[in-house]
Design a protein around this motif. Sequence first.
Motif, mmCIF file in Angstrom:
data_model
loop_
_atom_site.group_PDB
_atom_site.id
_atom_site.type_symbol
_atom_site.label_atom_id
_atom_site.label_comp_id
_atom_site.label_asym_id
_atom_site.label_seq_id
_atom_site.Cartn_x
_atom_site.Cartn_y
_atom_site.Cartn_z
ATOM 1 N N ALA A 7 127.587 26.428 138.525
ATOM 2 C CA ALA A 7 127.351 27.846 139.103
ATOM 3 C C ALA A 7 126.914 28.826 138.372
ATOM 4 O O ALA A 7 126.198 29.655 138.897
ATOM 5 C CB ALA A 7 129.037 28.010 139.326
ATOM 6 N N GLY A 8 127.038 28.816 137.069
ATOM 7 C CA GLY A 8 126.484 29.783 136.137
ATOM 8 C C GLY A 8 124.931 29.604 136.173
ATOM 9 O O GLY A 8 124.037 30.569 136.194
ATOM 10 N N ASN A 9 124.561 28.534 135.954
ATOM 11 C CA ASN A 9 123.121 28.154 135.742
ATOM 12 C C ASN A 9 122.450 29.019 134.751
ATOM 13 O O ASN A 9 121.348 29.818 134.903
ATOM 14 C CB ASN A 9 122.209 27.996 137.161
ATOM 15 N N ASP A 10 122.981 29.320 133.413
ATOM 16 C CA ASP A 10 122.580 30.008 132.593
ATOM 17 C C ASP A 10 121.874 29.412 131.557
ATOM 18 O O ASP A 10 121.573 28.393 131.151
ATOM 19 C CB ASP A 10 123.932 30.557 131.695
ATOM 20 N N SER A 11 120.714 30.183 131.174
ATOM 21 C CA SER A 11 119.423 29.521 130.424
ATOM 22 C C SER A 11 119.981 29.408 129.065
ATOM 23 O O SER A 11 119.341 28.607 128.256
ATOM 24 C CB SER A 11 118.226 30.712 130.438
ATOM 25 N N ALA A 12 121.017 30.198 128.513
ATOM 26 C CA ALA A 12 121.290 29.921 127.130
ATOM 27 C C ALA A 12 122.355 28.561 127.186
ATOM 28 O O ALA A 12 123.487 28.672 127.681
ATOM 29 C CB ALA A 12 122.252 31.230 126.956
ATOM 30 N N GLN A 13 121.736 27.624 126.453
ATOM 31 C CA GLN A 13 122.476 26.518 126.339
ATOM 32 C C GLN A 13 123.016 25.896 125.010
ATOM 33 O O GLN A 13 122.549 26.409 124.097
ATOM 34 C CB GLN A 13 121.385 25.324 126.928
ATOM 35 N N ALA A 14 124.379 25.696 125.214
ATOM 36 C CA ALA A 14 125.062 24.919 123.797
ATOM 37 C C ALA A 14 124.795 23.455 123.850
ATOM 38 O O ALA A 14 124.760 22.800 124.843
ATOM 39 C CB ALA A 14 126.291 25.740 124.277
ATOM 40 N N ALA A 15 125.092 23.173 122.522
ATOM 41 C CA ALA A 15 124.894 21.649 122.410
ATOM 42 C C ALA A 15 125.899 20.851 123.132
ATOM 43 O O ALA A 15 125.790 19.753 123.222
ATOM 44 C CB ALA A 15 124.758 21.465 120.782
ATOM 45 N N TRP A 16 126.826 21.444 123.270
ATOM 46 C CA TRP A 16 128.305 20.790 123.687
ATOM 47 C C TRP A 16 127.981 20.568 125.144
ATOM 48 O O TRP A 16 128.811 19.662 126.064
ATOM 49 C CB TRP A 16 129.520 21.468 123.533
ATOM 50 N N GLN A 17 127.050 21.174 126.161
ATOM 51 C CA GLN A 17 127.196 21.164 127.455
ATOM 52 C C GLN A 17 126.922 20.033 128.117
ATOM 53 O O GLN A 17 127.286 19.444 128.934
ATOM 54 C CB GLN A 17 126.095 22.254 128.037
ATOM 55 N N PRO A 18 125.835 19.170 127.555
ATOM 56 C CA PRO A 18 125.468 17.845 128.057
ATOM 57 C C PRO A 18 126.772 16.772 127.945
ATOM 58 O O PRO A 18 126.770 16.041 128.915
ATOM 59 C CB PRO A 18 124.104 17.365 127.316
ATOM 60 N N ASP A 19 127.307 16.873 126.875
ATOM 61 C CA ASP A 19 128.603 16.269 126.767
ATOM 62 C C ASP A 19 129.531 16.384 127.680
ATOM 63 O O ASP A 19 130.129 15.265 128.295
ATOM 64 C CB ASP A 19 129.017 16.073 125.534
ATOM 65 N N ILE A 20 129.995 17.344 128.071
ATOM 66 C CA ILE A 20 130.853 17.878 129.033
ATOM 67 C C ILE A 20 130.810 17.532 130.351
ATOM 68 O O ILE A 20 131.346 17.185 131.069
ATOM 69 C CB ILE A 20 131.352 19.353 128.637
ATOM 70 N N LEU A 21 129.379 17.866 130.672
ATOM 71 C CA LEU A 21 128.992 17.193 131.982
ATOM 72 C C LEU A 21 128.883 15.688 132.274
ATOM 73 O O LEU A 21 129.591 15.493 133.284
ATOM 74 C CB LEU A 21 127.513 18.018 132.135
ATOM 75 N N ARG A 22 128.735 15.103 131.279
ATOM 76 C CA ARG A 22 128.835 13.573 131.193
ATOM 77 C C ARG A 22 129.998 13.286 131.538
ATOM 78 O O ARG A 22 130.467 12.390 132.308
ATOM 79 C CB ARG A 22 127.945 12.926 130.065
ATOM 80 N N GLU A 23 130.892 13.896 130.749
ATOM 81 C CA GLU A 23 132.410 13.455 130.831
ATOM 82 C C GLU A 23 132.935 13.805 132.247
ATOM 83 O O GLU A 23 133.569 12.609 132.942
ATOM 84 C CB GLU A 23 133.400 14.193 129.792
ATOM 85 N N ALA A 24 132.512 14.803 132.602
ATOM 86 C CA ALA A 24 132.932 15.460 134.230
ATOM 87 C C ALA A 24 132.347 14.397 135.187
ATOM 88 O O ALA A 24 133.255 14.079 136.150
ATOM 89 C CB ALA A 24 132.494 16.725 134.319
ATOM 90 N N ALA A 25 131.179 14.096 134.845
ATOM 91 C CA ALA A 25 130.628 13.111 135.783
ATOM 92 C C ALA A 25 131.287 11.521 135.854
ATOM 93 O O ALA A 25 131.646 11.162 136.946
ATOM 94 C CB ALA A 25 129.060 12.744 135.539
ATOM 95 N N ARG A 26 131.938 11.303 134.535
ATOM 96 C CA ARG A 26 132.562 9.954 134.554
ATOM 97 C C ARG A 26 133.911 10.109 135.466
ATOM 98 O O ARG A 26 134.315 9.089 136.230
ATOM 99 C CB ARG A 26 132.850 9.649 133.099
ATOM 100 N N GLU A 27 134.518 11.346 135.203
ATOM 101 C CA GLU A 27 135.719 11.582 135.903
ATOM 102 C C GLU A 27 135.709 11.727 137.583
ATOM 103 O O GLU A 27 136.546 10.957 138.269
ATOM 104 C CB GLU A 27 136.308 12.694 135.350
ATOM 105 N N ALA A 28 134.477 12.210 137.928
ATOM 106 C CA ALA A 28 134.248 12.495 139.383
ATOM 107 C C ALA A 28 133.826 11.239 139.960
ATOM 108 O O ALA A 28 134.394 10.521 141.091
ATOM 109 C CB ALA A 28 133.069 13.163 139.341
ATOM 110 N N LEU A 29 133.246 10.302 139.242
ATOM 111 C CA LEU A 29 132.801 8.882 139.573
ATOM 112 C C LEU A 29 134.110 8.025 139.755
ATOM 113 O O LEU A 29 134.235 7.216 140.899
ATOM 114 C CB LEU A 29 131.769 8.294 138.807
ATOM 115 N N ALA A 30 135.170 8.117 138.746
ATOM 116 C CA ALA A 30 136.359 7.424 138.917
ATOM 117 C C ALA A 30 137.088 7.902 139.953
ATOM 118 O O ALA A 30 137.833 6.955 140.484
ATOM 119 C CB ALA A 30 137.004 7.437 137.456
ATOM 120 N N ALA A 31 136.941 9.197 140.309
ATOM 121 C CA ALA A 31 137.825 9.622 141.443
ATOM 122 C C ALA A 31 137.178 9.241 142.901
ATOM 123 O O ALA A 31 137.619 9.503 143.878
ATOM 124 C CB ALA A 31 138.091 11.105 141.363
#
Length: 911
Positions: free
Chosen positions: A363-387
């Motif tokens: 929702a934020g689509n912020d240009s300032a990116q942190a190193a942890w963001q891709p990993d948390i997005l992948r984890e969220a994707a795994r949870e969403a796919l499992a559900a």
Amino acid sequence: MKLSERDGELGLLRRLYRGCVAGKGSLVITNGPVGCGKTALIQTFAEQVTEQGGAVLSVTGSASESLDRLGLVDQLVTAMGAAGPADGPPDAAEVATAAEASGPVPRALMRRVYRAVAELAGKRPLVLHVDDVHFADEASLQCLRYLVRRIDSLAVLVVLTESSSHEQALATLHAETLHLPYCHRIRLGPLSAEGVTGYLTDHPATRSVAPETVDLWARTSGGNPLLLDALIEDFAERGTADAAGRGAPVPRESFRNAFLRCLHRCEPTLLAVARAAAVLGTSVTPALIGDLLGEDATSVRRSVTDLRAAGLFSGSWYGHERARLTVLADIPGKDLPALRARAAELLRESGAPAGVVAEQLLAGNDSAQAAWQPDILREAAREALAAGDIGAGVDYLRHASGICTDANQEAEVIAALAEAQWLIDPAKASRYLSQLSRMVRAGLLTGSDALVVVKQKVWRGEFAQADDLLRIIEAREGAGAENAWDSAGYSRAVIRSDHTLVRVWLSFCCPGLRRGTTMSPRTFIRLSADLIELGKDPATDELLRGTGRAGPFADTLVALIFLIGAQRLDEALLWSERLLDEPRNRRAPMRHAFLETIRAAAALSRGDAADAGEAAGTALSLVGPEAWGIAIGLPLALAIRAATESGDVDTARTYLDLPVPMVMFGTPFALPYLQALGRFHLALGRPRAALRDFESCGELMTKWRLDAPELVDWRNDAVAALIAMGDHRRARERVEEHLAQLGERPGRARGIALRHLAAVGPSRDRLRLLQEAVRILDACGDGLELSRARADEEVARRAEGQTTALGREHPLGALWDAPSPPARGTVPTGAADPDAVPAALAELTDAERRVGALAASGCTNREIADRLSITVSTVEQHLTKIYRKLKVRGRADLPMSLVRFSEVACPPCGR
């Protein structure tokens, strides 16, 4: 705004006004949240005062004028000038001069205001109403305090209305007035549930709302009368209560505007808290709001209490999602990305689910990116796919692919994205294959992530590219194709490895691609059957529930396919329906389509053509033909066969018109398609075309060393075509050869072959062969083939009985050896005795029996019309009556005993 639950407050005002008429002044401070009816209460009271001959002066504070010195006094002076006392109030110039000066308000000005009020009250009782007094400037409040301390002996009732969220701004006014004996305080709050019920009942637009919806009205409005009025206005615009879903409130434009009016009239701190809560959504807590705003949790809790008191928060924060979205949309665009980014970070630190954090990042689509963001997005994707929320998983991975910090991470994310997208639409997933192929070759993508590319290329029929990539993967892992298996022994651990299973599928799907491997497609069947170990291992449930990675060739599908191959049809149907009940499977189009295909195969094997047709049609409608890749032959074949068995030629032809990729005809998925085409030709009375289809199927199976009736029983189909052609000699040779290959092990193919042998073999063995066929097919659970075998058995038993009575040379005794059923005129009179006709068939007229006999023999409606010299329409009418009388669904269910009533030559049924 109507009054509700305000009788006590209105009564107090009336009583104080009576005292005012008697010359006793009073002060009333009306306190309450915004929108809770303070102004409506005073306006109702003011109307009553005017009706009784009293005077009312009203002035209103404004947030935009709160910094204008003496702004409220200026309003009051203007209002008194309009009332016209003898000496008149201070003039505008005097007020303006005092406003420009600094320091305390001149005492002379305050005395002039007091004398003007006293003079007006001397003429008639006066009610002085100051609305939103919390917005008054300090100089005006000083004048007001001076006035109210001197009204106890005047016919003046001063009424002040203030918002409870601004009490701190009025601390001095309260300190100087609340202790006065003639000062009274009224506190208003949101309506109770009973108050909301009465409010709705009294309004003509909502009188008919269902009682069970009242709680929704109360929760959505928070009991705030202003919001409740807005909801009613939105409701009235939607039409009648029936059209509005039995009266359930649906917030729209009026509600949106009213909610924002209330919120922006609150103290700025409350607005900030409301916005923070809107951003945090379901994860909101006072502590998180405090961290997001940089405020302490205590002040946040106080603000939350004020918002609940105003009805802006109800129950669990916002009473309706539309309210939250309204506030969210009201946040300035320049502020929202930073709020979202900060919220995501706070939620991650607090241990919130990955999906909640990912939603903030998206929702934020912020240009300032942190190193942890891709990993948390992948984890969220795994949870969403499992559900089963595939769309969300794709969104998370797509966002992650744009913010990766290194090439390896990007490769893994895009592979996961392609795999997730495949579950929705394999055609769209193919857009990533070129990029992923380069990543595999460059060594950026390894292990199971690299196999995603191979599996999807196999699915698309790009076998050479799939083989090249798989060899690269195998070489890196030290497990080449030549070590994957041998022709005899293998270990379960080896075959369960990911790359080996993909090699098995590649070898199966492209039989001509065998470089460096000794495994034949026939070995694939044995390996796959051993792989699942159905019924022998406690891990069966885990396997069938598909806990592994999702993809074109999942273990679950292998397990279900071989349940059907093993004729464990009840288990296959049970598992497919159980898996279809799981949301994660229903919400993934390809998973859903796979399971419907399995359900169709199991239903067709049971002989339930109607259910099979429905399931196969659903599978084909869930995703387009292009998405099915080389596997399109399987659901299409099932749909064609189901329609053919049901006698629905037009539907079968529609499925045959669907395009299929040419590459499919070089894969085993062409086999069921060719079989279905042959059976369609056979149903149309084109046995020669059908025989070509079945023999083409056999040639491919032999060439690919895949000749197993568990996959496609082409030999029995070819025998049926030969019988339909009247070539009993070749048919007998073929069926005997087939039985010799099958051996003595009972199975569906053997049962069908025995029925065919009974049709073309010696009459003395006919009944015995059919009885054995019935026993075998009954054990297999194939309802359709079993009904055919039983019908043949009935005819054979009746024919044998008549032969015994009339002699072996009677024409009926050679019924199965003859190329066509005998003409009725050759049968002795005794054979036509009604007692010898089954009860169900006895209900048919002679014309219906003739038509039914030819239909049961496999003739088309046009052929029946030509043979009997009647119209096709007449044939259709007769068949409709026959189906109804015999209680069958179509020509596939007609009993073979009908054949005896044929009066013209007709090829024997080739089914």
